[in-house]
Design a protein around this motif. Structure first.
Motif, PDB file in Angstrom:
ATOM      1  N   PHE A 104     -25.891  50.520  13.368  1.00 46.68           N
ATOM      2  CA  PHE A 104     -26.484  50.142  14.656  1.00 46.68           C
ATOM      3  C   PHE A 104     -25.599  50.611  15.808  1.00 46.68           C
ATOM      4  CE2 PHE A 104     -27.093  47.260  18.209  1.00 46.68           C
ATOM      5  CZ  PHE A 104     -28.468  47.070  18.266  1.00 46.68           C
ATOM      6  N   ASP A 105     -24.306  50.329  15.717  1.00 45.99           N
ATOM      7  CA  ASP A 105     -23.377  50.688  16.781  1.00 45.99           C
ATOM      8  C   ASP A 105     -23.289  52.204  16.968  1.00 45.99           C
ATOM      9  OD1 ASP A 105     -22.853  48.040  17.260  1.00 45.99           O
ATOM     10  OD2 ASP A 105     -20.914  48.010  16.232  1.00 45.99           O
ATOM     11  N   LYS A 106     -23.388  52.953  15.875  1.00 49.43           N
ATOM     12  CA  LYS A 106     -23.343  54.417  15.964  1.00 49.43           C
ATOM     13  C   LYS A 106     -24.512  54.948  16.796  1.00 49.43           C
ATOM     14  CE  LYS A 106     -23.900  58.586  13.133  1.00 49.43           C
ATOM     15  NZ  LYS A 106     -24.156  59.096  11.755  1.00 49.43           N
ATOM     16  N   SER A 107     -25.717  54.470  16.513  1.00 52.99           N
ATOM     17  CA  SER A 107     -26.891  54.924  17.263  1.00 52.99           C
ATOM     18  C   SER A 107     -26.801  54.539  18.730  1.00 52.99           C
ATOM     19  CB  SER A 107     -28.178  54.349  16.649  1.00 52.99           C
ATOM     20  OG  SER A 107     -28.479  54.986  15.425  1.00 52.99           O
ATOM     21  N   ILE A 108     -26.352  53.319  19.001  1.00 46.82           N
ATOM     22  CA  ILE A 108     -26.212  52.871  20.388  1.00 46.82           C
ATOM     23  C   ILE A 108     -25.169  53.715  21.115  1.00 46.82           C
ATOM     24  CG2 ILE A 108     -25.436  50.983  21.866  1.00 46.82           C
ATOM     25  CD1 ILE A 108     -28.193  50.476  20.788  1.00 46.82           C
TER      26      ILE A 108
END
Length: 249
Positions: A104-108
């Protein structure tokens, strides 16, 4: 053609697909262009494709510290910046229960955080008649299964285009968005699927597109070129959807 003569442009994710084609069209229209790519291999490829016509920078679009470095490199190479096309992004899909915090953090980081702070870092060098174009997606509008994280990042970018358009127009900076539907790019080869599954997905998606085909990168690039040019100087805070009618179904 000379729609971008005497203009400077930065294209993130400009080493393949939509970004690379946009760089080629910008150069053909007279712009001085810088592009970013996420790996040494992609940077080397873009340098060969664009020859000496572009300044190519290796940069991680999701690394906050790198955004200031990119801005400084652009300032040193181009001086003032007339056009920014925020194109770098990641598309990862999966069911809700399969997502981890790291994913999730990577995409954000790549799709939202990096672009936000790149625009912030570039503020001092934008010209008085600058154009920012954000590459969003029709996934911000449709409820496609397994696209939750990707869609929310593109929805955030679309909102950013609208809010920044109001905030930055006083500086002479126009902000708009393009929202492509299914486009034939290398993205579809990066989803980790088998060839058979990839073909089945493409067939299923194509059946939902009224014009009966995937879009071409040149069709998106031409739209970005229009928004970046002075021909679109009265267009502010708008979204141009390029999806063959898919989101109208």
């Amino acid at each position: 053609m000379s729609r971008l003569v005497n203009k400077t442009a930065l294209i993130t994710g400009g080493t393949s697909g939509i970004g690379l084609e946009t760089a080629k069209q910008f150069i053909a229209e007279g712009a001085r262009v810088a592009v970013t790519g996420s790996s040494a291999k992609s940077v080397e490829f873009a340098r060969a494709e664009l020859d000496a016509s572009a300044f190519v920078i290796e940069a991680d679009a999701g690394n906050l510290a790198v955004q200031a470095t990119v801005a400084e490199a652009v300032r040193n190479e181009l001086g003032a910046l007339d056009i920014l096309f925020v194109n770098a992004g990641v598309a990862e899909f999966g069911p809700l229960e399969g997502w981890t915090e790291a994913g999730f953090d990577k995409s954000i980081a790549i799709n939202v955080k990096g672009p936000f702070f790149l625009i912030q870092a570039l503020l001092p060098i934008f010209s008085k008649n600058a154009s920012i174009v954000l590459n969003t997606s029709i996934n911000a509008h449709i409820g496609m299964p397994n696209s939750t994280v990707y869609s929310l990042t593109k929805g955030a970018l679309l909102t950013l285009a609208k809010t920044l358009s109001g905030e930055l127009i006083g500086r002479g900076i126009r902000v708009n968005a393009v929202s492509p539907g299914p486009i034939m790019t290398p993205l579809y080869g990066k989803l980790g699927m088998s060839e058979a599954d990839s073909k089945a997905m493409a067939t299923q998606i194509q059946s939902q597109i009224p014009v009966g085909r995937f879009g071409d990168v040149s069709e998106v690039a031409k739209t970005v070129l229009f928004l970046a040019s002075d021909e679109a100087r009265y267009i502010v805070g708008s979204e141009l959807i390029i999806d063959g009618g898919m989101s109208n179904l």
